[in-house]
Design a protein around this motif. Structure first.
Motif, mmCIF file in Angstrom:
data_model
loop_
_atom_site.group_PDB
_atom_site.id
_atom_site.type_symbol
_atom_site.label_atom_id
_atom_site.label_comp_id
_atom_site.label_asym_id
_atom_site.label_seq_id
_atom_site.Cartn_x
_atom_site.Cartn_y
_atom_site.Cartn_z
ATOM 1 N N UNK A 59 0.867 -1.148 0.023
ATOM 2 C CA UNK A 59 0.070 -0.130 0.038
ATOM 3 C C UNK A 59 0.772 1.255 -0.094
ATOM 4 N N UNK A 60 2.017 1.026 0.763
ATOM 5 C CA UNK A 60 2.805 2.459 0.853
ATOM 6 C C UNK A 60 3.642 2.623 -0.246
ATOM 7 N N UNK A 61 4.053 1.371 -0.941
ATOM 8 C CA UNK A 61 4.797 1.528 -2.235
ATOM 9 C C UNK A 61 3.791 1.893 -3.456
ATOM 10 N N UNK A 62 2.696 1.290 -3.443
ATOM 11 C CA UNK A 62 1.743 2.015 -4.408
ATOM 12 C C UNK A 62 1.370 3.211 -4.303
ATOM 13 N N UNK A 63 1.226 3.890 -3.036
ATOM 14 C CA UNK A 63 0.933 5.423 -2.777
ATOM 15 C C UNK A 63 2.095 6.265 -3.315
ATOM 16 N N UNK A 64 3.403 5.824 -3.028
ATOM 17 C CA UNK A 64 4.276 6.666 -3.389
ATOM 18 C C UNK A 64 4.697 6.637 -4.924
ATOM 19 N N UNK A 65 4.347 5.468 -5.806
ATOM 20 C CA UNK A 65 4.469 5.291 -7.249
ATOM 21 C C UNK A 65 3.546 6.154 -7.896
ATOM 22 N N UNK A 66 2.147 6.216 -7.125
ATOM 23 C CA UNK A 66 0.968 6.945 -7.673
ATOM 24 C C UNK A 66 1.482 8.596 -7.674
ATOM 25 N N UNK A 67 2.137 8.956 -6.551
ATOM 26 C CA UNK A 67 2.365 10.171 -6.342
ATOM 27 C C UNK A 67 3.588 10.807 -7.344
ATOM 28 N N UNK A 68 4.487 9.809 -7.366
ATOM 29 C CA UNK A 68 5.418 10.283 -8.295
ATOM 30 C C UNK A 68 4.837 10.369 -9.713
#
Ligand SMILES: CC(C)(COP(=O)(O)OP(=O)(O)OC[C@H]1O[C@@H](n2cnc3c(N)ncnc32)[C@H](O)[C@@H]1OP(=O)(O)O)[C@@H](O)C(=O)NCCC(=O)NCCS
Length: 254
Positions: A59-68
């Motif tokens: 979940x935290x990796x997905x959020x970070x990739x989306x923000x990127x």
């Protein structure tokens, strides 16, 4: 999911993304862990079971990739702060005060939602987990929701329960006040999909928009957005582990 299909952040839009974890290869987890900051990594390490740790990391990796992809800073460079009831938001140093997000993780799948200017909440649940549905409904649901559940055919009760549960969680999470909001003082109807409030809760049903997705045969996902009057265009997309790996910033590829 094609990268060029990602909706840019724009007013009156919200994006909802989910990631199913069943086929994520073992070697992926350390790579995704490297996207997380020290505090997130410390929290990940504290999980006793991999089946709980992996959704947290995902979940935290997905959020970070989306923000990127949406806001142009490498996935491993984002910093977060927590509000009074624990709701995370972007660190003020990013100067993206308008960007609102929320994430949810459960065994086997995770989800993130992002928008501008609107309170947003998301909840994903695994519907197969053994849960005493009626007991939970009796202690948490509003009277009208309990009646709706009891009137449903037995074969439909589990899916109905988790639709109501995820909607209630998504609303609470958008609100941000956590469980200080009394769960039995607001009630959902599914047809039409809408919320109603007891007089004790000062909120306007017309200010809210909801959606429910079935991302896998064993998960239900709900989104709540407070739009305040203008309908939001919501896009809902699946992300795969291959998408995340392809978008890993050079600093985290290892
Ligand atoms: C913490 C809570 C906000 C959600 O918990 P949850 O559904 O177990 O967990 P989810 O995976 O959906 O969401 C957790 C994420 O929401 C975010 N979050 C934490 N506090 C939050 C808050 N007050 N508001 C919104 N989001 C919050 C965080 O990103 C958290 O992830 P992290 O811990 O990995 O950083 C809270 O509503 C809760 O404890 N619920 C308990 C479940 C319950 O009794 N539900 C009754 C429904 S009828």
């Amino acid at each position: 999911m094609a990268v060029n299909a990602w909706q840019p952040l724009a007013p009156h839009r919200a994006g909802l993304w989910w990631l199913a974890l069943a086929n994520v290869p073992l070697e992926t987890w350390s790579r995704w862990m490297s996207l997380l900051d020290e505090e997130e990594q410390a929290r990940a390490v504290r999980f006793v079971h991999e089946r709980d740790r992996q959704p947290f990391i995902a979940a935290h990796a997905l959020l970070r990739i989306l923000l990127q992809q949406l806001a142009g800073r490498p996935a491993d460079a984002w910093r977060f702060v927590s509000g009074s009831h624990g709701k995370p938001s972007l660190h003020p140093d990013h100067r993206l005060d308008r960007l609102a997000f929320n994430l949810s993780h459960t065994r086997g799948a995770v989800a993130c939602a992002i928008t501008l200017d609107h309170a947003i909440g998301v909840d994903i649940e695994q519907v197969e987990r053994s849960t005493r549905l009626v007991d939970i409904a009796d202690s948490h649901f509003a009277p009208a929701e309990r009646a709706l559940l009891r009137s449903a055919p037995a074969a439909e009760q589990r899916a109905l329960f988790f639709r109501l549960w995820t909607l209630k969680e998504a609303y609470i999470k958008a609100h941000g006040d956590g469980l200080s909001l009394p769960l039995d003082q607001f009630a959902f109807t599914l047809a039409p999909l809408a919320i109603g409030f007891d007089p004790a809760i000062r909120d306007d049903p017309a200010a809210w928009q909801f959606c429910i997705v079935t991302p896998t045969p064993t998960h239900i996902l709900s989104l709540a957005v407070r739009h305040g009057g203008t309908t939001i265009a919501v896009t809902a997309d699946q992300v795969t582990h291959l998408d995340i790996d392809r978008l890993m910033p050079a600093s985290a590829r290892g």
